[in-house]
Design a protein around this motif. Structure first.
Motif, short mmCIF file in Angstrom:
data_model
loop_
_atom_site.label_atom_id
_atom_site.label_comp_id
_atom_site.label_asym_id
_atom_site.label_seq_id
_atom_site.Cartn_x
_atom_site.Cartn_y
_atom_site.Cartn_z
N THR A 158 -13.94 -76.01 50.95
CA THR A 158 -13.32 -77.06 50.15
C THR A 158 -11.95 -77.37 50.74
O THR A 158 -11.13 -76.47 50.95
CB THR A 158 -13.18 -76.63 48.69
N VAL A 159 -11.72 -78.63 51.03
CA VAL A 159 -10.45 -79.09 51.59
C VAL A 159 -9.76 -79.91 50.52
O VAL A 159 -10.34 -80.84 49.98
CB VAL A 159 -10.68 -79.93 52.86
N GLN A 160 -8.50 -79.55 50.22
CA GLN A 160 -7.72 -80.29 49.23
C GLN A 160 -6.39 -80.66 49.85
O GLN A 160 -5.85 -79.94 50.68
CB GLN A 160 -7.48 -79.44 47.98
N GLY A 161 -5.87 -81.78 49.42
CA GLY A 161 -4.57 -82.23 49.92
C GLY A 161 -4.29 -83.63 49.45
O GLY A 161 -4.87 -84.11 48.47
N LEU A 162 -3.40 -84.30 50.17
CA LEU A 162 -3.00 -85.66 49.83
C LEU A 162 -3.09 -86.55 51.06
O LEU A 162 -2.77 -86.13 52.17
CB LEU A 162 -1.54 -85.70 49.36
N ASN A 163 -3.53 -87.79 50.87
CA ASN A 163 -3.35 -88.82 51.86
C ASN A 163 -2.08 -89.55 51.48
O ASN A 163 -1.92 -89.96 50.33
CB ASN A 163 -4.51 -89.82 51.87
N VAL A 164 -1.13 -89.65 52.40
CA VAL A 164 0.08 -90.42 52.15
C VAL A 164 0.07 -91.61 53.10
O VAL A 164 -0.33 -91.50 54.25
CB VAL A 164 1.37 -89.57 52.33
N PHE A 165 0.48 -92.73 52.57
CA PHE A 165 0.52 -93.97 53.34
C PHE A 165 1.99 -94.30 53.59
O PHE A 165 2.77 -94.43 52.64
CB PHE A 165 -0.18 -95.08 52.56
N LEU A 166 2.36 -94.38 54.87
CA LEU A 166 3.76 -94.56 55.26
C LEU A 166 3.92 -95.79 56.13
O LEU A 166 3.03 -96.14 56.92
CB LEU A 166 4.24 -93.34 56.06
N ALA A 167 5.07 -96.45 56.00
CA ALA A 167 5.45 -97.57 56.87
C ALA A 167 6.71 -97.15 57.63
O ALA A 167 7.63 -96.59 57.04
CB ALA A 167 5.72 -98.83 56.06
N PHE A 168 6.72 -97.42 58.93
CA PHE A 168 7.84 -97.00 59.77
C PHE A 168 8.01 -97.97 60.93
O PHE A 168 7.07 -98.67 61.30
CB PHE A 168 7.62 -95.57 60.29
N PRO A 169 9.23 -98.03 61.49
CA PRO A 169 9.46 -98.93 62.62
C PRO A 169 8.69 -98.48 63.86
O PRO A 169 8.56 -97.28 64.10
CB PRO A 169 10.97 -98.84 62.87
N ASP A 170 8.17 -99.44 64.60
CA ASP A 170 7.46 -99.15 65.85
C ASP A 170 7.77 -100.29 66.82
O ASP A 170 7.58 -101.46 66.48
CB ASP A 170 5.96 -99.06 65.58
N SER A 171 8.23 -99.95 68.00
CA SER A 171 8.61 -100.98 68.98
C SER A 171 7.42 -101.76 69.51
O SER A 171 7.59 -102.82 70.11
CB SER A 171 9.37 -100.33 70.14
N ASN A 172 6.20 -101.27 69.26
CA ASN A 172 5.00 -101.96 69.76
C ASN A 172 4.47 -103.01 68.80
O ASN A 172 3.52 -103.71 69.14
CB ASN A 172 3.89 -100.94 70.04
N VAL A 173 5.03 -103.12 67.60
CA VAL A 173 4.57 -104.11 66.63
C VAL A 173 5.77 -104.87 66.07
O VAL A 173 6.90 -104.39 66.10
CB VAL A 173 3.79 -103.46 65.45
N GLU A 174 5.50 -106.06 65.56
CA GLU A 174 6.55 -106.84 64.91
C GLU A 174 6.62 -106.40 63.46
O GLU A 174 5.61 -106.37 62.77
CB GLU A 174 6.22 -108.32 65.01
#
Length: 77
Positions: A20-36
């Motif tokens: 059994t695997v338990q945990g959290l999915n977290v969704f993060l936004a961060f700066p990246d020089s490869n995208v606008e």
């Protein structure tokens, strides 16, 4: 790395080895020089990595990764 917390989803499942695997999915936004603008990604936090209770959606968090690219710690910035 500093990132904005966009969402959290609790996860619990059984893998192919019947563990059994338990945990959290977290969704993060961060700066990246490869995208606008900002880049967003989903990361899995195992049950031994704790998201601090004072962290809320849209807060800026500090995220540390280990040498395998997995989140080692997450804290409020």
């Amino acid at each position: 790395m500093q990132a904005k917390l966009l969402g959290v989803m609790e996860i619990s499942f059984t893998n192919n080895q019947n563990e059994t695997v338990q945990g959290l999915n977290v969704f993060l936004a961060f700066p990246d020089s490869n995208v606008e603008g900002m880049r967003s990604e989903k990361f899995f936090l195992r049950d031994n990595i704790v998201l601090p209770k004072e962290v809320k959606i849209n807060d800026v968090v500090d995220v540390s990764f280990n040498y395998k690219g997995k989140i080692e710690s997450i804290s409020k910035a």
